[in-house]
Enzyme design. Structure first.
Site, short mmCIF file in Angstrom:
data_model
loop_
_atom_site.label_atom_id
_atom_site.label_comp_id
_atom_site.label_asym_id
_atom_site.label_seq_id
_atom_site.Cartn_x
_atom_site.Cartn_y
_atom_site.Cartn_z
N CYS A 293 -7.96 -5.09 -4.25
CA CYS A 293 -8.69 -4.66 -3.03
C CYS A 293 -10.03 -4.26 -3.53
O CYS A 293 -10.34 -3.31 -4.72
CB CYS A 293 -8.21 -3.56 -2.28
SG CYS A 293 -9.33 -2.83 -1.08
N GLY B 8 18.87 -5.51 17.12
CA GLY B 8 18.41 -6.83 16.93
C GLY B 8 18.73 -7.88 17.92
O GLY B 8 18.30 -8.93 18.10
N CYS C 174 -8.16 -4.32 1.63
CA CYS C 174 -6.66 -3.98 2.16
C CYS C 174 -6.92 -4.08 3.47
O CYS C 174 -7.80 -3.86 4.37
CB CYS C 174 -6.44 -2.30 1.73
SG CYS C 174 -6.28 -1.84 0.43
N CYS D 32 -10.59 -0.12 -2.87
CA CYS D 32 -9.58 0.74 -3.49
C CYS D 32 -8.91 0.11 -4.80
O CYS D 32 -8.30 1.18 -5.51
CB CYS D 32 -8.61 1.39 -2.57
SG CYS D 32 -7.27 0.26 -2.17
N CYS E 46 -6.05 2.51 2.68
CA CYS E 46 -7.22 2.03 1.78
C CYS E 46 -8.32 3.28 1.58
O CYS E 46 -8.67 3.77 0.67
CB CYS E 46 -8.13 0.96 2.25
SG CYS E 46 -9.39 0.25 1.00
#
Lengths: 289, 364
Positions: free
Chosen positions: A251, A42, A276, A254, A282
Site C-alpha cells: 500500500c 448456506g 488499501c 500504510c 489503512c
C-alpha cells in the site's frame, strides 16, 4: 394486523416512517427468514423482499436485513469496496442515519452491525458483531444453470457436479481456476454458496468467523446466512488447492503487504499506485506508525 | 350498406381525432404545457425520444411528446416520421468522446483515475422518497449547485488505459463509411457498426430486459462499467468539396464502455473485450443496456458459447425497434374480417369432418 404505527424506538427517525424504515411486520417476516437461514447454513431462504427507496442493485437486500436486525443501541458501519467514503456507502449510512437515527462509525472494531458490498474488513471480526452482505446473485450455479427451479433441485440433492466440472475444465484448459471474485464456497459441508462478489482473497476470512454473517439479495428475494464458527471452504481439488490472489505490491499509504489493494491510475502513461481497499484498516495502521 | 359504413367511418375518425385533441389538452381551465417547458423540465423524456426517434433535435422531440400526450414511443414515431423526410448529406466524422466536455464521468473499475470521478446530475444516490414539496407548483427554484472550475485535465478513456497494457482486445479503427439502416434494409449477419446503429435506435425497455438477462445467466456476461460518461461533444463533417473538417455543432451524448472478461481462444490470449453503448442526451440506462447487448452479440465471433436470447443477432436486431414492434403488435386491432372469415369457414369444415368421422365410427 394492527394499522397503528409500531414505533419501536421513538425519536430520532424520519417523520411518517417506522424505526429503520420497514414496518414491524415486515421486519418480523425477515427475521423469521433469517432464523431459518441461520438454522440451515448456506441454504437460500426465499423472502418477501420489499420495494426500497434505493434501487435494486444498490443493496436493497442488505438494507432490508440491516433494517430488520438493527436496534437503537447499535453502531452501524457501511462499506462499499472496503471503503467508508465511497458514494454508495455514504448514501446507505445516511439512509440509516435518517430513518433509524443510530450511531454510525467508520471503525470496524466499534461497529456492532457492518453492512458491506464486495469486501470483508481486514480487521478480524469478533463475537457479537454482525456482517451483512449485499448480494446481487445469490445462486452460485446461475452461470452454469440459469433456471431457478432446476438449481433448487440441485441444491436439494447436493448435486454440485456442474461446478466441479467447471473448475476442472478451467484447470484443464488454463492451468488454474479462472474465478477471481464471487468464488464459490461449501458451507458446513452441505450447501454450495455464493460468498457475494467479494474477491477470492476474502474467502478464507469467512471460515469459522466469530461474527454472524447474513446475506441479503433484494431483487432475487433470497436470504442466507453463515452462523458464527461455521466451516466455509472454497471449492478446490487436492492437487489444485484454492489460491486467492492480490496485487503483488505494498500500500502506497500504510505499506501493508497483507491487505487487499485497489489499483489507482495516476496518469495516461501507465502510472499506477496501489492503496488499501479497506480505508479504516489503512488509517489505523498509519495512526500506529 | 358498404356506402354507409365508409361514410360512418369517415365521421367516426373525425370525431375520434376531435376527442383526442380534447383529451390531449386535458382540463382547459389549467394552463397548457409549453414545448419549452417540456424541453427544460422533462429533459430525460426528450432525450429518450431523440434516441429512439434517431433524430437529435430537442425542440422537435419536445413537440412530439406534447403531441403524443406523453406516450414516448408514439413521440419517437412522430419524430422518425419527420426525420425520414430530411435529406441526407453524408456521415459525420467519428465523435471524439475522449475530448468530451464532461458533465458526468464515473468508472466502476478504478477508484481514482486521470480526470477523476464526476457524479454530475444523477439520481444514483438519491433516496427514493417522494418529495411532497415538489407538488406545490410555484416552488422556489433550487439553489444552484456549487461549481468547481474545470482544472483543464483531460479524462482519457478507461479502455485506452487498459489497451496500453495490452489487456484490452484490439479493435482496429476503420475509415469505411458505416451502413445506414434508415436507407438500406438490415441484412443478417450484420456487421458491428450496423448492430450498434440498430441498438442505438432500439427500445430502452427491450434492451434493458435483454441486458439484464445476460447478467442472470442467459448469456454469461462478466461485465464491469469501465466507464460511463455524459457531456458535450463536437460533431464534425468533412465535405468532399472542402477537403477539411468543419464543426457543425455540439451534442450531448452518453457513452458506456463495458469491460468484459474474455477467456481467450486458440489465436488470442485471455483479455478484456469491450461492449459499447452510445446514445443521444442523458440516457445512462440505455447506454449500459446497449453495451451489454453489444457484447453479447459478439459472442459468436469470439468463439464463445451461444444460444441465449441476447446472443442471437437476428432475434435482437429484428425486435429491438419499438416503432416497428408497436406497429405490428398494434395492427392486430385493425380489421381482419376477410382472413377471419376464411378461418371460420376452415374451422367449420374441419369440425364437420371430425363429426362425420365420429358418426361413421359410431355406426360401424
Amino acid at each position: 394486523m394492527s394499522a397503528a404505527p409500531q414505533d419501536a424506538a421513538g425519536g430520532g427517525t424520519l417523520a411518517g416512517y417506522n424505526f429503520a424504515y420497514l414496518d414491524e411486520d415486515t421486519k418480523r417476516m425477515i427475521r423469521r427468514a433469517l432464523l431459518k437461514a441461520v438454522a440451515i447454513p448456506g441454504h437460500q431462504v426465499p423472502f418477501g423482499s420489499r420495494e426500497m427507496p434505493l434501487p435494486y442493485g444498490w443493496g436493497t437486500g442488505g438494507i432490508q436485513v440491516t433494517a430488520s436486525v438493527i436496534g437503537p443501541d447499535d453502531t452501524l458501519k457501511v462499506i462499499d469496496q472496503g471503503a467508508d467514503d465511497t458514494t454508495n456507502a455514504v448514501s446507505i449510512r445516511r439512509f440509516f442515519g435518517r430513518v433509524a437515527g443510530v450511531a454510525t462509525t467508520e471503525r470496524t472494531a466499534e461497529a456492532t452491525v457492518i453492512q458491506t458490498r464486495h469486501r470483508i474488513p481486514e480487521t478480524p471480526l469478533r463475537e457479537g458483531q454482525i456482517l451483512v452482505y449485499q448480494v446481487p446473485m445469490p445462486e452460485p450455479l446461475f452461470r452454469l444453470e440459469p433456471r431457478v427451479a432446476e438449481t433448487r433441485r440441485l441444491h436439494a440433492l447436493g448435486d454440485y457436479g456442474l461446478m466441479h466440472v467447471k473448475l476442472y475444465e478451467d484447470i484443464a484448459r488454463r492451468g488454474e481456476v479462472t474465478i477471481s471474485y464471487n468464488y464459490p464456497v461449501m458451507v458446513n459441508g452441505r450447501y454450495l454458496m455464493s460468498p457475494s462478489p467479494i474477491p477470492a482473497f476474502d474467502n478464507p476470512k469467512m471460515d469459522r468467523m466469530p461474527a454472524l454473517q447474513l446475506f441479503g439479495a433484494g431483487r432475487e428475494k433470497r436470504i442466507y446466512a453463515v452462523p458464527p464458527y461455521t466451516a466455509v471452504r472454497s471449492l478446490d481439488f487436492e492437487d489444485h488447492p484454492f489460491r486467492p490472489n492480490r496485487a503483488d505490491a505494498a500500500c502506497a499509504l500504510c505499506g501493508s503487504r497483507d491487505s487487499y489493494l485497489d489499483e489507482v491510475v495516476t496518469d495516461d502513461r501507465g502510472g499506477r499506485r496501489f492503496l488499501c481497499s479497506d480505508t479504516d484498516y489503512c488509517e489505523r495502521r498509519r495512526a500506529e506508525q | 350498406m358498404a356506402y354507409v359504413a365508409v361514410k360512418g367511418g369517415e365521421q367516426a375518425i373525425g370525431n375520434a381525432h376531435a376527442w383526442l385533441d380534447e383529451a390531449r389538452r386535458g382540463d382547459a381551465a389549467l394552463p397548457a404545457v409549453s414545448v419549452r417547458q417540456i424541453e427544460e423540465q422533462l429533459s430525460l423524456a426528450v432525450d429518450r425520444v431523440m434516441a429512439e426517434g434517431a433524430c437529435h433535435d430537442r425542440s422537435l422531440a419536445a413537440l412530439a411528446i406534447k403531441q403524443a400526450r406523453g406516450d414516448l414511443i408514439e413521440a419517437a414515431f412522430l419524430l422518425r416520421a419527420y426525420r425520414t423526410t430530411l435529406p441526407r448529406f453524408g456521415a459525420s466524422l467519428p465523435l471524439d468522446t475522449g475530448a468530451m466536455r464532461v458533465r458526468r464521468r464515473v468508472s466502476a473499475t478504478y477508484k481514482d483515475l486521470p480526470g477523476g470521478q464526476v457524479l454530475g446530475p444523477t439520481f444514483d444516490y438519491t433516496h427514493r422518497l417522494l418529495e411532497f414539496a415538489l407538488a406545490a407548483d410555484e416552488g422556489e427554484p433550487p439553489v444552484p449547485a456549487p461549481e468547481v472550475p474545470a482544472d483543464g485535465a483531460t479524462a482519457p478513456r478507461v479502455t485506452g488505459l487498459l489497451a496500453q497494457e495490452g489487456l484490452m482486445a484490439d479493435e482496429p479503427p476503420s475509415d469505411a463509411e458505416p451502413g445506414d439502416l434508415t436507407r438500406e434494409p438490415l441484412e443478417i449477419p450484420a456487421d458491428r457498426p450496423l448492430r450498434l446503429q440498430a441498438l442505438a435506435r432500439g427500445d430502452e425497455g427491450f434492451l434493458l430486459g435483454l441486458g439484464y438477462s445476460t447478467q442472470r445467466g442467459y448469456g454469461n456476461a462478466h461485465p464491469f462499467v469501465g466507464e460511463l460518461r455524459m457531456g458535450e461533444v463536437a460533431v464534425e463533417i468533412a465535405p468532399p468539396e472542402l477537403g477539411f473538417a468543419v464543426e457543425i455543432g455540439d451534442i450531448l451524448v452518453t457513452e458506456c464502455q463495458m469491460v468484459n472478461q474474455f477467456a481467450g481462444s486458440r489465436h488470442e490470449p485471455p483479455q478484456f473485450t469491450r461492449g459499447y453503448g452510445l446514445v443521444f442526451g442523458q440516457g445512462e440506462r440505455k447506454a449500459m443496456a446497449m453495451a451489454l447487448v453489444d457484447r453479447a452479440l459478439r459472442s459468436a465471433e469470439l468463439g464463445e458459447e451461444t444460444g441465449a436470447p441476447a446472443q442471437d443477432a437476428e432475434f435482437v436486431l429484428y425486435h429491438c425497434d419499438n416503432v416497428e414492434a408497436t406497429g405490428f403488435v398494434e395492427h392486430l386491432k385493425l380489421p381482419h374480417y376477410v382472413d377471419f372469415q376464411s378461418e371460420l369457414e376452415k374451422l367449420r369444415s374441419l369440425r364437420a369432418a371430425v363429426a362425420a368421422g365420429a358418426e361413421r365410427e359410431a355406426a360401424e
